[in-house]
Design a protein around this motif. Sequence first.
Motif, PDB file in Angstrom:
ATOM      1  N   GLU A   6       0.706  -1.148   0.183  1.00 40.58           N
ATOM      2  CA  GLU A   6       0.043   0.004   0.164  1.00 40.58           C
ATOM      3  C   GLU A   6       0.867   1.218  -0.019  1.00 40.58           C
ATOM      4  O   GLU A   6       0.516   2.275  -0.425  1.00 40.58           O
ATOM      5  CB  GLU A   6      -0.999   0.147   0.894  1.00 40.58           C
ATOM      6  N   VAL A   7       2.108   1.096   0.555  1.00 48.18           N
ATOM      7  CA  VAL A   7       2.921   2.435   0.403  1.00 48.18           C
ATOM      8  C   VAL A   7       3.500   2.520  -0.935  1.00 48.18           C
ATOM      9  O   VAL A   7       3.370   3.624  -1.606  1.00 48.18           O
ATOM     10  CB  VAL A   7       4.029   1.973   1.544  1.00 48.18           C
ATOM     11  N   LEU A   8       3.894   1.346  -1.354  1.00 50.04           N
ATOM     12  CA  LEU A   8       4.522   1.485  -2.978  1.00 50.04           C
ATOM     13  C   LEU A   8       3.553   1.863  -3.925  1.00 50.04           C
ATOM     14  O   LEU A   8       3.976   2.687  -4.686  1.00 50.04           O
ATOM     15  CB  LEU A   8       5.211   0.187  -3.144  1.00 50.04           C
ATOM     16  N   THR A   9       2.233   1.281  -3.918  1.00 44.92           N
ATOM     17  CA  THR A   9       1.342   1.858  -4.816  1.00 44.92           C
ATOM     18  C   THR A   9       0.814   3.194  -4.525  1.00 44.92           C
ATOM     19  O   THR A   9       0.102   3.736  -5.395  1.00 44.92           O
ATOM     20  CB  THR A   9       0.218   0.816  -4.790  1.00 44.92           C
ATOM     21  N   GLY A  10       0.956   3.834  -3.504  1.00 44.09           N
ATOM     22  CA  GLY A  10       0.410   5.407  -3.143  1.00 44.09           C
ATOM     23  C   GLY A  10      -0.797   5.114  -2.282  1.00 44.09           C
ATOM     24  O   GLY A  10      -1.353   6.197  -2.098  1.00 44.09           O
ATOM     25  N   ASP A  11      -1.428   4.094  -2.305  1.00 41.83           N
ATOM     26  CA  ASP A  11      -2.652   3.942  -1.429  1.00 41.83           C
ATOM     27  C   ASP A  11      -2.512   4.321  -0.005  1.00 41.83           C
ATOM     28  O   ASP A  11      -3.430   5.097   0.662  1.00 41.83           O
ATOM     29  CB  ASP A  11      -3.093   2.426  -1.256  1.00 41.83           C
ATOM     30  N   ILE A  31      12.300  12.920 -14.551  1.00 36.48           N
ATOM     31  CA  ILE A  31      10.665  12.843 -14.518  1.00 36.48           C
ATOM     32  C   ILE A  31      10.022  13.181 -13.386  1.00 36.48           C
ATOM     33  O   ILE A  31       9.088  13.732 -13.145  1.00 36.48           O
ATOM     34  CB  ILE A  31      10.237  11.524 -15.425  1.00 36.48           C
ATOM     35  N   ALA A  32      10.568  12.462 -12.134  1.00 38.49           N
ATOM     36  CA  ALA A  32       9.945  12.439 -10.924  1.00 38.49           C
ATOM     37  C   ALA A  32      10.026  14.020 -10.223  1.00 38.49           C
ATOM     38  O   ALA A  32       9.289  14.338  -9.408  1.00 38.49           O
ATOM     39  CB  ALA A  32      10.520  11.466 -10.096  1.00 38.49           C
ATOM     40  N   ARG A  72       8.935   2.990  -5.409  1.00 37.09           N
ATOM     41  CA  ARG A  72       8.322   4.067  -4.997  1.00 37.09           C
ATOM     42  C   ARG A  72       8.246   5.036  -5.695  1.00 37.09           C
ATOM     43  O   ARG A  72       6.947   5.810  -6.101  1.00 37.09           O
ATOM     44  CB  ARG A  72       8.352   4.242  -3.310  1.00 37.09           C
ATOM     45  N   TYR A  73       9.548   5.766  -5.977  1.00 38.79           N
ATOM     46  CA  TYR A  73       9.412   6.988  -6.769  1.00 38.79           C
ATOM     47  C   TYR A  73       9.138   6.726  -8.234  1.00 38.79           C
ATOM     48  O   TYR A  73       8.656   7.625  -8.871  1.00 38.79           O
ATOM     49  CB  TYR A  73      11.030   7.343  -6.705  1.00 38.79           C
ATOM     50  N   ARG A  74       9.467   5.507  -8.810  1.00 40.67           N
ATOM     51  CA  ARG A  74       9.004   5.220 -10.104  1.00 40.67           C
ATOM     52  C   ARG A  74       7.686   5.486 -10.504  1.00 40.67           C
ATOM     53  O   ARG A  74       7.057   5.821 -11.403  1.00 40.67           O
ATOM     54  CB  ARG A  74       9.686   3.931 -10.715  1.00 40.67           C
ATOM     55  N   ARG A  75       6.686   4.837  -9.449  1.00 38.58           N
ATOM     56  CA  ARG A  75       5.408   4.689  -9.539  1.00 38.58           C
ATOM     57  C   ARG A  75       4.834   6.317  -9.324  1.00 38.58           C
ATOM     58  O   ARG A  75       3.891   6.726 -10.081  1.00 38.58           O
ATOM     59  CB  ARG A  75       4.661   3.823  -8.488  1.00 38.58           C
ATOM     60  N   LEU A  76       5.618   7.033  -8.595  1.00 39.70           N
ATOM     61  CA  LEU A  76       5.178   8.623  -8.651  1.00 39.70           C
ATOM     62  C   LEU A  76       5.300   9.130  -9.973  1.00 39.70           C
ATOM     63  O   LEU A  76       4.692   9.970 -10.376  1.00 39.70           O
ATOM     64  CB  LEU A  76       5.858   9.206  -7.430  1.00 39.70           C
ATOM     65  N   SER A  77       6.796   8.579 -10.682  1.00 44.27           N
ATOM     66  CA  SER A  77       7.058   9.360 -11.665  1.00 44.27           C
ATOM     67  C   SER A  77       5.967   9.140 -12.990  1.00 44.27           C
ATOM     68  O   SER A  77       5.944   9.909 -13.951  1.00 44.27           O
ATOM     69  CB  SER A  77       8.452   8.976 -12.109  1.00 44.27           C
ATOM     70  N   VAL A  78       5.146   8.084 -12.775  1.00 44.56           N
ATOM     71  CA  VAL A  78       4.128   8.009 -13.741  1.00 44.56           C
ATOM     72  C   VAL A  78       3.425   8.816 -13.844  1.00 44.56           C
ATOM     73  O   VAL A  78       2.650   9.122 -15.146  1.00 44.56           O
ATOM     74  CB  VAL A  78       3.565   6.443 -13.427  1.00 44.56           C
ATOM     75  N   LYS A  79       3.075   9.614 -12.844  1.00 42.43           N
ATOM     76  CA  LYS A  79       2.051  10.731 -12.803  1.00 42.43           C
ATOM     77  C   LYS A  79       2.820  11.960 -13.268  1.00 42.43           C
ATOM     78  O   LYS A  79       1.690  13.064 -13.549  1.00 42.43           O
ATOM     79  CB  LYS A  79       1.544  10.905 -11.545  1.00 42.43           C
ATOM     80  N   GLY A  80       4.010  11.950 -13.756  1.00 40.46           N
ATOM     81  CA  GLY A  80       4.707  13.289 -14.080  1.00 40.46           C
ATOM     82  C   GLY A  80       4.300  13.626 -15.612  1.00 40.46           C
ATOM     83  O   GLY A  80       3.946  12.788 -16.309  1.00 40.46           O
ATOM     84  N   ARG A  81       4.381  14.836 -16.029  1.00 38.50           N
ATOM     85  CA  ARG A  81       3.995  15.392 -17.447  1.00 38.50           C
ATOM     86  C   ARG A  81       4.697  14.687 -18.267  1.00 38.50           C
ATOM     87  O   ARG A  81       4.305  14.460 -19.337  1.00 38.50           O
ATOM     88  CB  ARG A  81       4.220  16.940 -17.271  1.00 38.50           C
ATOM     89  N   GLU A  82       6.110  14.459 -18.021  1.00 40.38           N
ATOM     90  CA  GLU A  82       6.848  13.826 -19.302  1.00 40.38           C
ATOM     91  C   GLU A  82       6.857  12.235 -19.296  1.00 40.38           C
ATOM     92  O   GLU A  82       7.460  11.400 -20.201  1.00 40.38           O
ATOM     93  CB  GLU A  82       8.291  14.286 -19.074  1.00 40.38           C
ATOM     94  N   ALA A  83       6.093  11.796 -18.106  1.00 36.06           N
ATOM     95  CA  ALA A  83       5.901  10.286 -18.350  1.00 36.06           C
ATOM     96  C   ALA A  83       5.332   9.527 -19.332  1.00 36.06           C
ATOM     97  O   ALA A  83       5.809   8.469 -19.956  1.00 36.06           O
ATOM     98  CB  ALA A  83       5.425   9.788 -17.089  1.00 36.06           C
ATOM     99  N   PRO A 102      -4.760   5.096 -16.349  1.00 36.42           N
ATOM    100  CA  PRO A 102      -3.394   5.039 -16.992  1.00 36.42           C
ATOM    101  C   PRO A 102      -2.224   6.090 -16.544  1.00 36.42           C
ATOM    102  O   PRO A 102      -1.188   5.718 -16.650  1.00 36.42           O
ATOM    103  CB  PRO A 102      -3.779   6.035 -18.300  1.00 36.42           C
ATOM    104  N   ASP A 103      -2.781   6.378 -15.236  1.00 34.92           N
ATOM    105  CA  ASP A 103      -1.711   7.153 -14.199  1.00 34.92           C
ATOM    106  C   ASP A 103      -1.454   6.096 -13.046  1.00 34.92           C
ATOM    107  O   ASP A 103      -0.491   6.201 -12.199  1.00 34.92           O
ATOM    108  CB  ASP A 103      -2.443   8.309 -13.446  1.00 34.92           C
ATOM    109  N   ARG A 104      -1.652   4.842 -13.167  1.00 32.19           N
ATOM    110  CA  ARG A 104      -1.147   3.742 -12.322  1.00 32.19           C
ATOM    111  C   ARG A 104      -0.437   2.852 -13.003  1.00 32.19           C
ATOM    112  O   ARG A 104      -0.738   2.395 -14.211  1.00 32.19           O
ATOM    113  CB  ARG A 104      -2.327   3.290 -11.644  1.00 32.19           C
TER     114      ARG A 104
END
Length: 339
Positions: A138-143, A334-335, A285-296, A245-247
């Motif tokens: 749940e921490v890694l996925t951002g839940d 990206i992050a 954890r950071y890679r998953r956050l970066s998926v939400k970045g504009r450049e991702a 798409p942001d997950r």
Amino acid sequence: MVRGRADHSRSRLVETSRIPVEASRSSAERLSLVLPGADASVEPNHWSFGREGRKPESIFDFVQDITAVTRDKPHQDARLDLEGTCIAVDKSALCNIDIKLMEASVLVSDRGVEEVLRPGEEAPRSVTSAVFVRLRSEVLTGDLKAGQPLRAAAIAERLRVSLTAVREALVRLLSDNFVTSVDQKGFRVSPVSLDDLIDVTETRIQIEGEALRRSMERGGAEWRERIAASHQRLSSIPQRQQDAPDRTNEAWSEAHERFHLTLLDACGSPWLLRFRSTLFVHSERYRRLSVKGREAAARDVAAEHDLIVQAVMAGDVNAATNALAAHYRRTVEIARAVL
């Protein structure tokens, strides 16, 4: 009450901690129990879960029955029900199923296995371990958000487990830096920051660069074949969830870690691989956050993986380690937008 019913039966109780029971989505083997001191397994001919006479076809099916029993009941009441009804009867032998292992399986079963367990990680065999991998997921996925308070009582109620299991799991998460603890203020999800990401990334580049260098020196044809296979599998799986798409697609995430692990697993150093494992999960954890970045959305992760594999297959150590480093540093770039 449960003990009383058992005492009046014509069967005998068997110590449950010595009867291993596991659940797995990937295994369709029929349930079997091995009694203490016995060589052969005992296959039950009756199960009581409110569906008299129905025999589970697999261990995972058995776990689903337990889930149905406990779904609408407080944890302790459900535990008593389980102790009273999860009984396999085979002629004269009465076996109470290992309830703790069943509870652990239920905690994992309602989230995808790829989302909870990492490649090579064994399924939890205790409630504490199950709570640990569940909360880590749940921490890694951002839940569970960075900085979010973690109240043990609320978690115990949500997961329907004991307070002790939650507290022990939180201590393990603390030791792995997934949570922080402040005196008199309890636990919180560890914060994220650009400085921490850069530190994790640069350390990872050094550790994995050395491991990749050693793997390329030691690895043979079989290792390169495994790289090709894991790369092909990763390339065949969509990176993002179709309906979100942001997950990250959890199947892709599992294949992604397996691919990166395969690149390094011929290094011959268990310590390098342990450090790699710790750094990978925190960078994930950071890679998953970066998926939400504009450049991702414009990032071609598959092409980055292609460059790494091409250099490895060509035996070009410098090109391979440079491609690996560039791959990780791209995530940092990206992050930045979301940190």
